[in-house]
Design a protein around this motif. Sequence first.
Motif, PDB file in Angstrom:
ATOM      1  N   LYS A   1       0.776  -1.260   0.061  1.00  0.00           N
ATOM      2  CA  LYS A   1      -0.054   0.035   0.016  1.00  0.00           C
ATOM      3  C   LYS A   1       0.811   1.117  -0.104  1.00  0.00           C
ATOM      4  CE  LYS A   1      -3.651   2.247   2.529  1.00  0.00           C
ATOM      5  NZ  LYS A   1      -4.604   2.110   3.734  1.00  0.00           N
ATOM      6  N   HIS A   2       0.662   2.216  -1.007  1.00  0.00           N
ATOM      7  CA  HIS A   2       1.491   3.265  -1.146  1.00  0.00           C
ATOM      8  C   HIS A   2       3.126   2.818  -1.392  1.00  0.00           C
ATOM      9  CE1 HIS A   2      -1.729   5.888  -0.475  1.00  0.00           C
ATOM     10  NE2 HIS A   2      -1.806   5.608   0.658  1.00  0.00           N
ATOM     11  N   GLY A   3       3.289   1.649  -1.901  1.00  0.00           N
ATOM     12  CA  GLY A   3       4.604   1.022  -2.239  1.00  0.00           C
ATOM     13  C   GLY A   3       5.331   0.512  -0.890  1.00  0.00           C
ATOM     14  N   LYS A   4       4.444   0.553   0.315  1.00  0.00           N
ATOM     15  CA  LYS A   4       5.045  -0.288   1.474  1.00  0.00           C
ATOM     16  C   LYS A   4       4.341  -1.231   1.793  1.00  0.00           C
ATOM     17  CE  LYS A   4       5.313   0.737   6.634  1.00  0.00           C
ATOM     18  NZ  LYS A   4       5.221   1.587   7.740  1.00  0.00           N
ATOM     19  N   GLU A   5       5.277  -2.512   1.829  1.00  0.00           N
ATOM     20  CA  GLU A   5       4.733  -3.811   2.271  1.00  0.00           C
ATOM     21  C   GLU A   5       3.735  -4.066   3.193  1.00  0.00           C
ATOM     22  OE1 GLU A   5       5.995  -8.641   2.142  1.00  0.00           O
ATOM     23  OE2 GLU A   5       7.610  -6.857   1.934  1.00  0.00           O
ATOM     24  N   ILE A   6       2.520  -4.793   3.232  1.00  0.00           N
ATOM     25  CA  ILE A   6       1.919  -5.078   4.275  1.00  0.00           C
ATOM     26  C   ILE A   6       1.685  -6.573   4.608  1.00  0.00           C
ATOM     27  CG2 ILE A   6      -0.738  -5.270   5.011  1.00  0.00           C
ATOM     28  CD1 ILE A   6      -1.153  -2.829   3.418  1.00  0.00           C
ATOM     29  N   LYS A   7       2.159  -7.085   5.839  1.00  0.00           N
ATOM     30  CA  LYS A   7       2.021  -8.493   6.179  1.00  0.00           C
ATOM     31  C   LYS A   7       0.662  -9.023   6.162  1.00  0.00           C
ATOM     32  CE  LYS A   7       6.611  -9.242   7.415  1.00  0.00           C
ATOM     33  NZ  LYS A   7       7.499 -10.200   8.313  1.00  0.00           N
ATOM     34  N   LEU A   8       0.268  -9.988   5.394  1.00  0.00           N
ATOM     35  CA  LEU A   8      -0.789 -10.622   5.702  1.00  0.00           C
ATOM     36  C   LEU A   8      -0.750 -12.217   5.745  1.00  0.00           C
ATOM     37  CD1 LEU A   8      -2.936  -9.212   2.697  1.00  0.00           C
ATOM     38  CD2 LEU A   8      -2.642  -8.517   5.103  1.00  0.00           C
ATOM     39  N   THR A   9      -1.562 -12.893   6.874  1.00  0.00           N
ATOM     40  CA  THR A   9      -1.559 -14.400   6.616  1.00  0.00           C
ATOM     41  C   THR A   9      -2.238 -14.952   5.526  1.00  0.00           C
ATOM     42  OG1 THR A   9      -3.939 -14.495   7.723  1.00  0.00           O
ATOM     43  CG2 THR A   9      -2.223 -14.149   9.225  1.00  0.00           C
ATOM     44  N   SER A  10      -2.027 -16.173   5.174  1.00  0.00           N
ATOM     45  CA  SER A  10      -2.447 -16.926   4.286  1.00  0.00           C
ATOM     46  C   SER A  10      -4.105 -16.678   3.757  1.00  0.00           C
ATOM     47  CB  SER A  10      -1.951 -18.244   4.116  1.00  0.00           C
ATOM     48  OG  SER A  10      -2.611 -18.807   5.184  1.00  0.00           O
ATOM     49  N   LYS A  11      -4.838 -16.781   4.884  1.00  0.00           N
ATOM     50  CA  LYS A  11      -5.990 -16.675   4.666  1.00  0.00           C
ATOM     51  C   LYS A  11      -6.616 -15.148   4.263  1.00  0.00           C
ATOM     52  CE  LYS A  11      -7.957 -20.697   5.386  1.00  0.00           C
ATOM     53  NZ  LYS A  11      -6.734 -21.472   5.293  1.00  0.00           N
ATOM     54  N   GLU A  12      -5.811 -14.065   5.094  1.00  0.00           N
ATOM     55  CA  GLU A  12      -6.125 -12.647   4.758  1.00  0.00           C
ATOM     56  C   GLU A  12      -5.948 -12.481   3.321  1.00  0.00           C
ATOM     57  OE1 GLU A  12      -4.959 -11.261   9.273  1.00  0.00           O
ATOM     58  OE2 GLU A  12      -3.631 -10.899   7.731  1.00  0.00           O
TER      59      GLU A  12
ATOM     60  N   ASP B   1      -5.587 -14.635   0.775  1.00  0.00           N
ATOM     61  CA  ASP B   1      -6.815 -15.139  -0.097  1.00  0.00           C
ATOM     62  C   ASP B   1      -8.169 -14.536  -0.124  1.00  0.00           C
ATOM     63  OD1 ASP B   1      -4.979 -17.262  -0.772  1.00  0.00           O
ATOM     64  OD2 ASP B   1      -5.541 -18.735   0.701  1.00  0.00           O
ATOM     65  N   ILE B   2      -8.671 -14.001   0.932  1.00  0.00           N
ATOM     66  CA  ILE B   2      -9.908 -13.077   1.014  1.00  0.00           C
ATOM     67  C   ILE B   2      -9.489 -11.884   0.418  1.00  0.00           C
ATOM     68  CG2 ILE B   2     -11.111 -11.865   2.494  1.00  0.00           C
ATOM     69  CD1 ILE B   2     -10.757 -13.826   4.609  1.00  0.00           C
ATOM     70  N   LEU B   3      -8.383 -11.255   0.394  1.00  0.00           N
ATOM     71  CA  LEU B   3      -8.354  -9.986  -0.402  1.00  0.00           C
ATOM     72  C   LEU B   3      -8.190 -10.467  -1.789  1.00  0.00           C
ATOM     73  CD1 LEU B   3      -7.624  -6.929  -0.547  1.00  0.00           C
ATOM     74  CD2 LEU B   3      -5.181  -7.412   0.022  1.00  0.00           C
ATOM     75  N   LYS B   4      -7.545 -11.249  -2.127  1.00  0.00           N
ATOM     76  CA  LYS B   4      -7.296 -11.864  -3.536  1.00  0.00           C
ATOM     77  C   LYS B   4      -8.635 -12.386  -4.318  1.00  0.00           C
ATOM     78  CE  LYS B   4      -5.678 -15.952  -4.618  1.00  0.00           C
ATOM     79  NZ  LYS B   4      -4.708 -17.004  -5.061  1.00  0.00           N
TER      80      LYS B   4
ATOM     81  N   HIS C   1     -11.545 -12.459  10.631  1.00  0.00           N
ATOM     82  CA  HIS C   1     -10.480 -12.304   9.381  1.00  0.00           C
ATOM     83  C   HIS C   1     -10.750 -11.099   8.681  1.00  0.00           C
ATOM     84  CE1 HIS C   1      -9.459 -16.819  10.111  1.00  0.00           C
ATOM     85  NE2 HIS C   1      -8.362 -16.254   9.355  1.00  0.00           N
ATOM     86  N   ILE C   2     -12.237 -10.729   8.346  1.00  0.00           N
ATOM     87  CA  ILE C   2     -12.235  -9.520   7.831  1.00  0.00           C
ATOM     88  C   ILE C   2     -11.971  -8.331   8.496  1.00  0.00           C
ATOM     89  CG2 ILE C   2     -14.162  -7.802   6.935  1.00  0.00           C
ATOM     90  CD1 ILE C   2     -13.774 -10.109   5.044  1.00  0.00           C
ATOM     91  N   ARG C   3     -12.228  -8.368   9.780  1.00  0.00           N
ATOM     92  CA  ARG C   3     -11.747  -7.312  10.805  1.00  0.00           C
ATOM     93  C   ARG C   3     -10.161  -7.123  10.669  1.00  0.00           C
ATOM     94  NH1 ARG C   3     -13.583  -8.715  14.973  1.00  0.00           N
ATOM     95  NH2 ARG C   3     -11.950  -9.471  16.562  1.00  0.00           N
ATOM     96  N   ARG C   4      -9.612  -8.301  10.890  1.00  0.00           N
ATOM     97  CA  ARG C   4      -8.136  -8.148  10.901  1.00  0.00           C
ATOM     98  C   ARG C   4      -7.467  -7.687   9.648  1.00  0.00           C
ATOM     99  NH1 ARG C   4      -5.417 -13.620  12.846  1.00  0.00           N
ATOM    100  NH2 ARG C   4      -5.933 -14.101  10.825  1.00  0.00           N
ATOM    101  N   LEU C   5      -8.244  -8.104   8.462  1.00  0.00           N
ATOM    102  CA  LEU C   5      -7.680  -7.521   6.990  1.00  0.00           C
ATOM    103  C   LEU C   5      -8.007  -5.993   7.266  1.00  0.00           C
ATOM    104  CD1 LEU C   5      -6.715  -8.061   4.396  1.00  0.00           C
ATOM    105  CD2 LEU C   5      -8.964  -8.796   3.649  1.00  0.00           C
ATOM    106  N   ARG C   6      -9.056  -5.737   7.339  1.00  0.00           N
ATOM    107  CA  ARG C   6      -9.333  -4.374   7.303  1.00  0.00           C
ATOM    108  C   ARG C   6      -8.204  -3.444   8.270  1.00  0.00           C
ATOM    109  NH1 ARG C   6     -15.910  -4.298   8.049  1.00  0.00           N
ATOM    110  NH2 ARG C   6     -16.488  -4.184   5.862  1.00  0.00           N
ATOM    111  N   GLU C   7      -8.108  -3.976   9.496  1.00  0.00           N
ATOM    112  CA  GLU C   7      -6.904  -3.325  10.228  1.00  0.00           C
ATOM    113  C   GLU C   7      -5.594  -3.070   9.543  1.00  0.00           C
ATOM    114  OE1 GLU C   7      -7.021  -5.600  13.768  1.00  0.00           O
ATOM    115  OE2 GLU C   7      -8.662  -4.732  14.597  1.00  0.00           O
TER     116      GLU C   7
END
Length: 229
Positions: free
Chosen positions: A149-160, A162-165, A199-205
């Motif tokens: 995001k804005h060129g800065k890496e965001i660390k996601l779990t595998s499920k997060e 996959d949900i975003l994808k 998972h949705i809440r954590r992804l949003r955060e």
Amino acid sequence: MNNNILIVEDDISVSEMIQNYLEKEGYKVVTALEGEEGMQKFQNDTFDLIILDIMMPKLDGIEVMKQIRRDSSVPILIVSAKDTDVEKVLGLELGADDYIAKPFSMIELSARVKSALRRATSYSETKKEEQVINHKDLTIDINNFSVQKHGKEIKLTSKEFDILKLFLKHPNNVFTKAQIYTTVWGNDYFGDENVINVHIRRLREKIEDNPAEPHYIMTIWGIGYKLGE
């Protein structure tokens, strides 16, 4: 199959039951009867999945999960007798991929194990997919499993991830919680909305400027979620 699974469970009968069943299905299984032993075995080997109990002597499952998540994104399936929303949320917030409460059927456990392994394995089978998807300030690299995001890496779990994808690849779709679970976890929906909510809440955060006013993943009340325009 030959996937290597670590079971960290202090109840010998439960541990042996899971081990025997999974070994019959072709998995390689290593067991530990308490948290410290589990961490030692985790550090000395490479595992494709960890089945982790919460209540254990000396080092409990929550602390084990915290230590594992410092260095690894290996799928973690929580198995616990504490079938409460608090326990589920706590486990998922710390980085567990799924949760199953005791008592459980081996058929259901096996389905969740296969789902977690399938999602993890699919990471190496995405060469033919579109490599990079851009949406607003987000960039997701399918092949490298990275999000910026804005060129800065965001660390996601595998499920997060996959949900975003799922949302980015289907920008016009509205997904129910059942559809998200079936697609991302690869299982029939068990009606546990809490898993999706967390998972949705954590992804949003992680991806939203203000999680309380999301712009990337929008709630469609009474239906589910969709990608924000």
